[in-house]
Design a protein around this motif. Structure first.
Motif, PDB file in Angstrom:
ATOM      1  N   LEU A 160     -10.656   8.805  -9.397  1.00 25.08           N
ATOM      2  CA  LEU A 160     -11.104   7.507  -8.906  1.00 25.08           C
ATOM      3  C   LEU A 160     -12.487   7.193  -9.456  1.00 25.08           C
ATOM      4  N   LEU A 210     -17.530  -6.346 -13.304  1.00 20.75           N
ATOM      5  CA  LEU A 210     -18.734  -5.553 -13.560  1.00 20.75           C
ATOM      6  C   LEU A 210     -19.361  -5.920 -14.900  1.00 20.75           C
ATOM      7  N   ALA A 246      -5.214   6.443 -10.082  1.00 20.69           N
ATOM      8  CA  ALA A 246      -6.596   6.210  -9.659  1.00 20.69           C
ATOM      9  C   ALA A 246      -6.875   4.742  -9.383  1.00 20.69           C
ATOM     10  N   ALA A 271     -18.739   1.139 -14.194  1.00 25.14           N
ATOM     11  CA  ALA A 271     -19.538   1.169 -12.976  1.00 25.14           C
ATOM     12  C   ALA A 271     -20.661   2.204 -13.096  1.00 25.14           C
ATOM     13  N   TYR A 289      -7.977   1.627  -6.986  1.00 25.08           N
ATOM     14  CA  TYR A 289      -8.912   1.521  -5.859  1.00 25.08           C
ATOM     15  C   TYR A 289      -8.102   1.095  -4.635  1.00 25.08           C
ATOM     16  N   GLU A 329     -13.750   8.538 -12.149  1.00 20.83           N
ATOM     17  CA  GLU A 329     -13.643   8.378 -13.596  1.00 20.83           C
ATOM     18  C   GLU A 329     -13.104   7.008 -13.964  1.00 20.83           C
ATOM     19  N   ALA A 330     -12.178   6.515 -13.143  1.00 22.60           N
ATOM     20  CA  ALA A 330     -11.663   5.171 -13.385  1.00 22.60           C
ATOM     21  C   ALA A 330     -12.796   4.155 -13.265  1.00 22.60           C
ATOM     22  N   ALA A 331     -13.656   4.370 -12.260  1.00 16.65           N
ATOM     23  CA  ALA A 331     -14.797   3.470 -12.084  1.00 16.65           C
ATOM     24  C   ALA A 331     -15.737   3.558 -13.287  1.00 16.65           C
ATOM     25  N   ILE A 332     -15.924   4.772 -13.782  1.00 20.99           N
ATOM     26  CA  ILE A 332     -16.786   4.934 -14.960  1.00 20.99           C
ATOM     27  C   ILE A 332     -16.190   4.178 -16.142  1.00 20.99           C
ATOM     28  N   MET A 333     -14.873   4.311 -16.314  1.00 22.55           N
ATOM     29  CA  MET A 333     -14.229   3.602 -17.420  1.00 22.55           C
ATOM     30  C   MET A 333     -14.344   2.087 -17.237  1.00 22.55           C
ATOM     31  N   ASP A 334     -14.400   1.665 -15.981  1.00 21.19           N
ATOM     32  CA  ASP A 334     -14.563   0.240 -15.698  1.00 21.19           C
ATOM     33  C   ASP A 334     -16.007  -0.204 -15.868  1.00 21.19           C
ATOM     34  N   LYS A 380      -8.872  -5.458 -20.088  1.00 17.30           N
ATOM     35  CA  LYS A 380     -10.127  -5.252 -20.817  1.00 17.30           C
ATOM     36  C   LYS A 380      -9.928  -5.387 -22.321  1.00 17.30           C
ATOM     37  N   PHE A 392      -4.939   6.730 -15.988  1.00 20.32           N
ATOM     38  CA  PHE A 392      -5.011   8.084 -15.466  1.00 20.32           C
ATOM     39  C   PHE A 392      -3.665   8.553 -14.946  1.00 20.32           C
TER      40      PHE A 392
END
Lengths: 371, 279
Positions: free
Chosen positions: B169, A102, A85, B178, A87, B171-176, A150, A81
């Motif tokens: 943030l 995950l 972005a 989550a 964490y 969207e990054a989680a979605i890509m990961d 990934k 991004f």
């Protein structure tokens, strides 16, 4: 493998079409850059590929498999991004491992992949730090690393360098090119910076108004733009334009009349033009020739000279033309304020665009550049 | 010279103002502490400084089973309210702050509207609800009714906070990979601690101090919460108000609040998102 095929892709927002008729095949291992002015739909297109935006029309396939309805995490596509972005409450290692965790990957496998990615990106000493203790360039590398672990088939990068300062940007650009060479992965990169596009891309996709204006190798777009829009976007300083009148349309040569009345035979196929039609002559700043070797001359006076160190940009006020014409000169070129200047034009070096902005195909060959 | 004097005066005025505010805020509580430490014989002599250190009042109220029981009830009720309000508030704020759906603004406005009803207005209706649910004279009935009043502001504060978290943030989680639940608990929750602590604390204070519902919805001593228990502390005869024990009880139940604020004030610092985006 990572061969991405987009067929007739379109996107509507509340009934407004923001993207349309996108037909594009991105080959495995290719570095493709989406470039265009802001609002041209390049980020939307990237987000549709990622799965963050729904595709309104058309079909998207990865290695022949339709992905339109597949949720983002199952597409085997990674995204970096613009704002990184990361964490903020996780360390670098945790940031990179989050997606794998995950996915319930094996612990040793996670560790191994994170370590490998960290080594590749020179992040190994920083694995225990939090994002706020990192510099912009380091954060950027973590964001890339998070995607890297990934091992996706396609990497998407959304203006990844736009938040970095200029010198770091050049450095990261080289590192990205190096990374792509080493991984051999398919990468799709969005930027509004044509320098990034020129230097990184195997192929540039120039978008404008939600559709593809031209696709091709960087030098093809530079030397053989299909429209005035492409010619104007690629290249810095911007291509010079002069309004001209068509006087002798032809297949190999098209004669035009310059604003000062001088005729110039341009090496383009202008056979679809008619005599008396107005057209636009395009000439890049470095394409002027010595007056004694020129097909036509433009006379003017020096306005501002920009000394960039490695070159000089002379902005010349040409008689009979609006605005100034930029000429690229030697870095130590001797210039007097307001000196009289003669610009030499060569028909071989010029572009010609019809009234709709479409380019007349140039009738020249350049070594190593596909037309 | 003149300027120095002026600056001195300004500074003096500033500190005088602070002193006034502090006095206004702290004096009632201070006087309660002082009173609670006096034996009943000295109760009606006005002392501004602690004249004696007599813990007899504390011994009396803490020796009373019903008061200790009331404290336990209050703790149970308040913590339950905080937990439920935060859980529901967090998930609701994700929906209201992050998910685009038709009528989102209306839902937010209705929630805000609900919080504007005076307690008394809903008292009789709520009483019926509690009777039907068979929660009369049961701490669960208090948890239910307090949650109704704490939830609106919890949702509002958390929604505002949730909206400020960067879109990328999520969207990054979605890509990961989550799910929304993972995004909330593993990505947003750690960043929302300051907001959670603030709203949780306010919900706790509201539940801890609530009187009207506690009085109406409970009947027996062993189901009461602290504010009601304090109000019902009685003296030897109907002509005597036992100020000493009342003050001691008040101080006893205020201390947990003060301690909680002390603990969480460090948490109530924003800037936790620093480093998430940009440089």
């Amino acid at each position: 493998m990572g061969r991405l095929t987009l067929t007739g892709i379109g996107k509507d927002y509340d009934g407004v079409e923001v993207s349309r008729d996108i037909d594009l095949t991105i080959e495995d291992g290719e570095f493709v850059v989406f470039v265009g002015p802001s609002g041209c739909g390049k980020s939307t297109l990237l987000r549709m590929i990622a799965g963050l935006e729904e595709i309104s029309r058309g079909e998207m396939c990865l290695d022949g498999e339709r992905l339109n309805e597949t949720p983002p995490q199952e597409r085997d596509i990674g995204m970096v991004f613009q704002s990184y972005a990361l964490y903020p409450h996780m360390t670098v290692a945790e940031n990179m491992a989050f997606g794998l965790k995950l996915a319930h990957a094996d612990k040793t496998e996670i560790k191994q992949r994170v370590d490998t990615a960290a080594r590749t990106l020179q992040l190994s000493p920083l694995l225990d730090r939090r994002p706020k203790a990192l510099s912009g360039g380091q954060r950027q590398r973590v964001a890339i690393g998070r995607t890297l672990v990934k091992q996706p088939r396609v990497f998407l990068l959304d203006e990844p360098l736009s938040n970095l300062d200029a010198s770091l940007r050049v450095e990261m650009r080289v590192q990205l090119a190096e990374l792509h060479r080493r991984l051999g992965a398919t990468m799709v990169y969005v930027t509004h910076d044509q320098v990034e596009a020129m230097t990184l891309a195997d192929r540039i996709v120039l978008l404008s108004g939600g559709r593809i204006a031209q696709v091709g190798a960087p030098l093809t777009l530079y030397h053989f733009p299909e429209s005035l829009e492409v010619a104007a976007f690629i290249g810095s300083p911007r291509i010079n334009t002069l309004p001209v009148t068509v006087i002798d349309p032809g297949r190999r040569r098209t004669g035009v009349q310059l604003p000062n009345g001088e005729p110039l035979p341009v090496a383009v196929d202008g056979s679809h033009l008619t005599t008396g039609e107005t057209a636009t002559l395009g000439i890049r700043a470095e394409d002027f020739v010595a007056p004694d070797a020129a097909d036509a001359l433009l006379k003017g006076r020096l306005g501002v000279a920009e000394r960039l160190g490695y070159e000089t940009l002379a902005h010349i006020e040409v008689n009979g033309a609006d605005g100034t014409i930029t000429q690229r000169l030697d870095r130590l070129a001797h210039l007097e304020p307001r000196q009289a200047t003669t610009l030499g034009l060569s028909g071989e070096q010029c572009h010609l665009f019809d009234a709709e902005g479409r380019a007349c195909p140039r009738q020249v060959t350049l070594p190593g550049v596909a037309a | 010279m003149n300027r120095t004097v002026l600056r001195l005066l300004k500074r003096l005025g500033f500190y005088a103002l602070i002193a006034v505010v502090l006095f206004y805020a702290i004096f009632p509580f201070y006087y309660a502490v002082v009173t609670s430490l006096k034996p009943s014989s000295e109760l009606f002599r006005v002392d501004f400084w602690p004249s004696s250190f007599d813990l007899v009042n504390y011994a009396r109220i803490l020796g009373e089973k019903s008061f200790v029981r009331a404290i336990l009830n209050s703790i149970l009720v308040s913590f339950s309210v905080v937990f439920i309000a935060l859980l529901l508030g967090l998930t609701a704020s994700y929906a209201l702050g992050r998910v685009r759906f038709r009528g989102r603004t209306s839902v937010l406005l209705i929630i805000l509207g609900v919080s504007m009803f005076p307690q008394v207005a809903v008292l009789s209706g709520l009483f019926e609800v509690i009777r039907v649910l068979d929660l009369y004279n049961n701490p669960a009935g208090l948890v239910l009714s307090y949650t109704i009043f704490t939830l609106p502001f919890t949702v509002w504060v958390l929604t505002t906070f949730m909206r400020q978290l960067p879109q990328e943030l999520e969207e990054a989680a979605i890509m990961d990979g989550a799910t929304p639940w993972i995004t909330i608990t593993r990505v947003f929750l750690p960043l929302m601690w300051p907001a959670m602590a603030t709203t949780g604390l306010l919900a706790f204070i509201a539940a801890w101090n609530e009187f009207l519902f506690a009085l109406t919805f409970t009947l027996t001593d062993d189901q009461r919460t602290v504010p009601v228990a304090i109000a019902l502390i009685s003296g030897g005869s109907q002509h005597e108000l036992p100020w000493g024990p009342i003050m001691a009880a008040s101080v006893t139940v205020t201390v947990p609040l003060v301690v909680l604020v002390m603990i969480f004030q460090r948490r109530i610092v924003s800037g936790l998102t620093a480093g998430a985006v940009k440089g």
